[in-house]
Design an enzyme around this catalytic site. Structure first.
Site, PDB file in Angstrom:
ATOM      1  N   THR A  33       0.568  -1.085   0.077  1.00  0.00           N
ATOM      2  CA  THR A  33      -0.093  -0.106  -0.088  1.00  0.00           C
ATOM      3  C   THR A  33       1.217   1.604   0.058  1.00  0.00           C
ATOM      4  OG1 THR A  33      -1.566  -1.100   0.970  1.00  0.00           O
ATOM      5  CG2 THR A  33      -2.174   1.396   1.336  1.00  0.00           C
ATOM      6  N   GLY A  34       0.298   2.092  -0.820  1.00  0.00           N
ATOM      7  CA  GLY A  34       1.150   3.832  -0.570  1.00  0.00           C
ATOM      8  C   GLY A  34       1.416   3.668  -2.352  1.00  0.00           C
ATOM      9  N   THR A  36       4.204   4.201  -3.976  1.00  0.00           N
ATOM     10  CA  THR A  36       5.012   3.591  -4.676  1.00  0.00           C
ATOM     11  C   THR A  36       4.950   2.052  -4.958  1.00  0.00           C
ATOM     12  OG1 THR A  36       7.309   4.834  -3.502  1.00  0.00           O
ATOM     13  CG2 THR A  36       7.851   3.072  -4.079  1.00  0.00           C
ATOM     14  N   ASP A  89       6.743  -4.444  -1.295  1.00  0.00           N
ATOM     15  CA  ASP A  89       5.659  -3.105  -0.402  1.00  0.00           C
ATOM     16  C   ASP A  89       6.648  -2.484  -0.620  1.00  0.00           C
ATOM     17  OD1 ASP A  89       4.353  -1.343   0.401  1.00  0.00           O
ATOM     18  OD2 ASP A  89       3.387  -3.152   2.591  1.00  0.00           O
ATOM     19  N   LYS A 102       6.992   1.350   8.640  1.00  0.00           N
ATOM     20  CA  LYS A 102       6.156   1.464   7.583  1.00  0.00           C
ATOM     21  C   LYS A 102       4.169   1.862   8.625  1.00  0.00           C
ATOM     22  CE  LYS A 102       5.130  -2.225   5.186  1.00  0.00           C
ATOM     23  NZ  LYS A 102       5.521  -1.085   3.821  1.00  0.00           N
ATOM     24  N   GLY A 105       0.602   5.214   5.075  1.00  0.00           N
ATOM     25  CA  GLY A 105      -0.462   5.156   4.793  1.00  0.00           C
ATOM     26  C   GLY A 105      -2.142   4.687   5.717  1.00  0.00           C
ATOM     27  N   GLU A 111       0.041  -5.066   6.177  1.00  0.00           N
ATOM     28  CA  GLU A 111       0.896  -4.928   5.433  1.00  0.00           C
ATOM     29  C   GLU A 111       2.329  -6.103   6.301  1.00  0.00           C
ATOM     30  OE1 GLU A 111       1.744  -0.901   3.791  1.00  0.00           O
ATOM     31  OE2 GLU A 111       2.303  -1.023   5.600  1.00  0.00           O
TER      32      GLU A 111
END
EC number: 5.3.1.6
Length: 262
Positions: A33-34, A36, A89, A102, A105, A111
């Site tokens: 997620t995010g 990138t 990720d 992390k 987001g 994740e």
């Protein structure tokens, strides 16, 4: 269009593009997620559409699931997959030992579950995400809504005995209301400045009542792929102890670069 990308977006794109080399036909792939990770999903979608790549994608958030379906990736749940071949990720920070922060987001719980249910985890990031010591980026901690202020006070009190520079925290907001994770929880962002012992902190945080999970990913990442605005990518493999680099050329592609929602 690729020619319109900022240097930071170019860096994210080339890291994501290089990561697709690790994805083979028939794999079960954890999708991060995010911003990138969104580039990765777009790149994989292009391979599904143009090259006939067949993969099963396990997304780490509802927005990643929506994007994956939009680009033609076959989306399944982790329960359906049971175990994954690879997870790719992004990260908010990574250090020389490939330990991560992390959760910027808000998807840190899914994740971490997905990453630890994989044979291999690859992080894709721009060069600015590398730090000597974790902690400049606020550390997300997912907490249940019930008694969250008490949990916050307990965390801040515990930080007094931890090797960190800062000891304040804030409830993450979404406009005028608290941010809500996919699991219906809140996130406390810890403003630590520098984390001296990330492993210890991760263990202590997760022992607190009310804490669901924290954003420290320790001994989870196997490979980090670092992108640069010039198109250079560097691949560091913590298990093999190797570092390699190459140049990735930009090719104009309306389908890949148009309407990317980060």
């Amino acid at each position: 269009m690729s020619g319109d990308l900022s240097p930071i977006d170019r860096a994210k794109f080339v890291a994501a593009k290089r990561a697709t080399d690790f994805v083979d036909d028939g794999m079960r792939v954890g999708l991060g997620t995010g911003s990138t990770a969104a580039w990765l999903v777009r790149c994989l979608g292009e391979m599904v559409r143009d090259d006939g790549l067949r993969i099963k994608g396990v997304p780490t958030s509802t927005r990643t699931a929506e994007l994956a379906r939009d680009v033609g990736i076959d989306v399944i749940s982790l329960d359906e997959a049971k175990w994954l071949d690879i997870t790719i990720d992004g990260a908010d920070e990574f250090d020389g030992d490939l330990n991560l922060i992390k959760g910027g987001g808000g998807a840190l719980l899914q994740e971490k579950i997905v990453a630890t249910a994989s044979d291999q985890m690859i992080v894709i990031a721009d060069a600015a995400k590398e730090v000597e010591h974790l902690g400049a980026f606020p550390l997300p901690v997912e907490v249940i809504p019930f008694g969250w202020q008490t949990t916050q006070a307990l965390i801040e009190e515990t930080l007094i005995s931890m090797d960190v520079m800062g000891r304040t925290s804030s409830l993450r907001m979404n406009g005028q209301v608290p941010f809500i994770t996919d699991e219906g929880n809140h996130i406390l962002d810890l403003h630590l400045g520098r984390i001296g012992n990330a492993r210890q902190l991760a263990l202590v945080l997760n022992q607190m009542p009310g804490v669901v999970e924290n954003g420290l990913f320790i001994d989870v990442c196997d490979i980090v792929i670092i992108g640069y605005g010039s198109g250079k990518v560097e691949v560091r493999d913590i298990n093999e102890g190797t570092v390699s680099s190459q140049q990735i050329d930009f090719v104009e592609n309306d389908n890949l670069f148009a309407d990317l929602a980060d």
